[in-house]
Scaffold this active site. Structure first.
Site, PDB file in Angstrom:
ATOM      1  CG  ASN A 193      -1.788   0.632   1.326  1.00 37.57           C
ATOM      2  OD1 ASN A 193      -2.196   1.832   0.475  1.00 37.57           O
ATOM      3  ND2 ASN A 193      -2.912   1.685   2.428  1.00 37.57           N
ATOM      4  CE  LYS A 230      -0.236   3.044   4.444  1.00 41.66           C
ATOM      5  NZ  LYS A 230      -1.037   3.639   6.163  1.00 41.66           N
ATOM      6  CG  HIS A 270      -6.120   2.259   4.359  1.00 38.15           C
ATOM      7  ND1 HIS A 270      -5.819   2.891   5.759  1.00 38.15           N
ATOM      8  CD2 HIS A 270      -5.321   1.199   4.562  1.00 38.15           C
ATOM      9  CE1 HIS A 270      -4.512   2.558   5.850  1.00 38.15           C
ATOM     10  NE2 HIS A 270      -3.797   1.394   5.477  1.00 38.15           N
ATOM     11  CD  GLU A 300      -3.301   5.630   6.708  1.00 35.13           C
ATOM     12  OE1 GLU A 300      -3.480   5.524   5.295  1.00 35.13           O
ATOM     13  OE2 GLU A 300      -2.496   5.512   7.298  1.00 35.13           O
ATOM     14  CD  GLU A 302      -3.839  -2.083   7.204  1.00 30.66           C
ATOM     15  OE1 GLU A 302      -3.389  -2.356   6.398  1.00 30.66           O
ATOM     16  OE2 GLU A 302      -4.656  -1.746   6.786  1.00 30.66           O
ATOM     17  N   GLY A 306       1.860   2.372  10.985  1.00 29.98           N
ATOM     18  CA  GLY A 306       2.686   3.386  10.262  1.00 29.98           C
ATOM     19  C   GLY A 306       3.054   3.790  12.470  1.00 29.98           C
ATOM     20  CB  SER A 321       4.174  -1.365  11.982  1.00 30.60           C
ATOM     21  OG  SER A 321       3.853  -0.201  12.715  1.00 30.60           O
TER      22      SER A 321
END
Ligand code: PGA
Length: 251
Positions: free
Chosen positions: A9, A11, A96, A98, A168, A174, A214
């Site tokens: 990903n 991003k 996702h 985010e 996730e 992250g 991560s």
């Protein structure tokens, strides 16, 4: 039996030239005989060029990172699932954290996005996961199961069979803080049991459930050794071909 999948990903990273170079580097470092299906989740602006760069070699798939819940029309800036498909992508990452957090995507809206993806022959990589406060309160299993129920359980058994799930935990994305392999395994087993309660054990056993947050070369072997962890959705470590390919070959 279910597929092993490792999806990158990227991003909102890489220029077009950098993206093409990264895809070419992944291609150069793989052989096509890897145990896992490799997917690159690239910015929408890069899909066509990355598809061309890969040239269908080594079976590497390409994913968009989002698509609209609408078919077409006056939605300035949006990209429909049929547009994504027309660029040559074969997967789309949906839900996702985010996007849920910064773009207010709800479980209901994601159900529509899943429908659009499937109607256009894109494989959804459907993301789910709990924030830190939910984990600390011990409510993570019902929280994540509800995400699946509300966005996926309207699907027919046939459509459900095309879905890939990525768990996730938001507190691990992250942050450098990975879920332990026990935490990942426990959640994946809970999710698989939840899927089995709706679609039956065989369908649940055939569903690939990826771990994200991560994940990197140092921890991927332990995570991927868990019986219910079928691969990974890789953010930071997917931006360096060497690291990404090391994760891909961690089974
Ligand atoms: P990370 O991101 O690997 O950088 O934690 C994973 C993701 O957000 O998909």
């Amino acid at each position: 039996m279910r597929k092993k999948i490792v999806a990158g990903n990227w991003k909102m990273n890489t220029s077009l030239e950098e993206g093409k170079a990264l895809a070419a580097d992944v291609l150069a470092k793989t052989t096509g005989s890897e145990e896992a299906q490799i997917v690159l989740g690239v910015p929408a602006t890069h899909i066509t060029a990355v598809v061309e760069t890969l040239g269908g070699k080594n079976g590497i798939g390409v994913a968009a990172q989002n698509c609209s819940d609408k078919v077409s029309g006056a939605y300035t800036g949006e990209i429909s699932a049929s547009m994504v498909k027309s660029t040559g992508a074969n997967y789309v990452i949906l839900g996702h954290s985010e996007r849920r957090e910064y773009f207010s995507e709800s479980n209901e809206e994601l159900a529509e996005k899943v429908n659009q993806a499937l109607a256009n022959d894109l494989i959804p990589i459907f993301c789910c996961g709990e924030p830190l406060e939910v984990r600390e309160a011990g409510d993570m299993y019902p929280f994540v199961k509800e995400q699946l129920t509300e966005s996926l359980f309207h699907l027919s058994a046939e459509d459900f069979s095309k879905i890939v799930i990525a768990y996730e935990p938001i507190w691990a994305i992250g942050t450098g803080k990975t879920a332990t392999s026990e935490q990942a395994q426990e959640m994946h087993a809970e999710l698989r049991a939840h899927l089995a309660s709706k679609y039956g054990q065989e369908a649940a056993d055939n569903c690939s459930i990826l771990y994200g947050g991560s994940a990197k070369p140092a921890n991927a072997p332990e995570l991927f050794a868990c019986p219910d962890v079928d691969g990974g959705l890789i953010g930071g470590a997917s931006l360096k071909a060497e690291d990404f390919v090391a994760v891909v070959t961690s089974f």
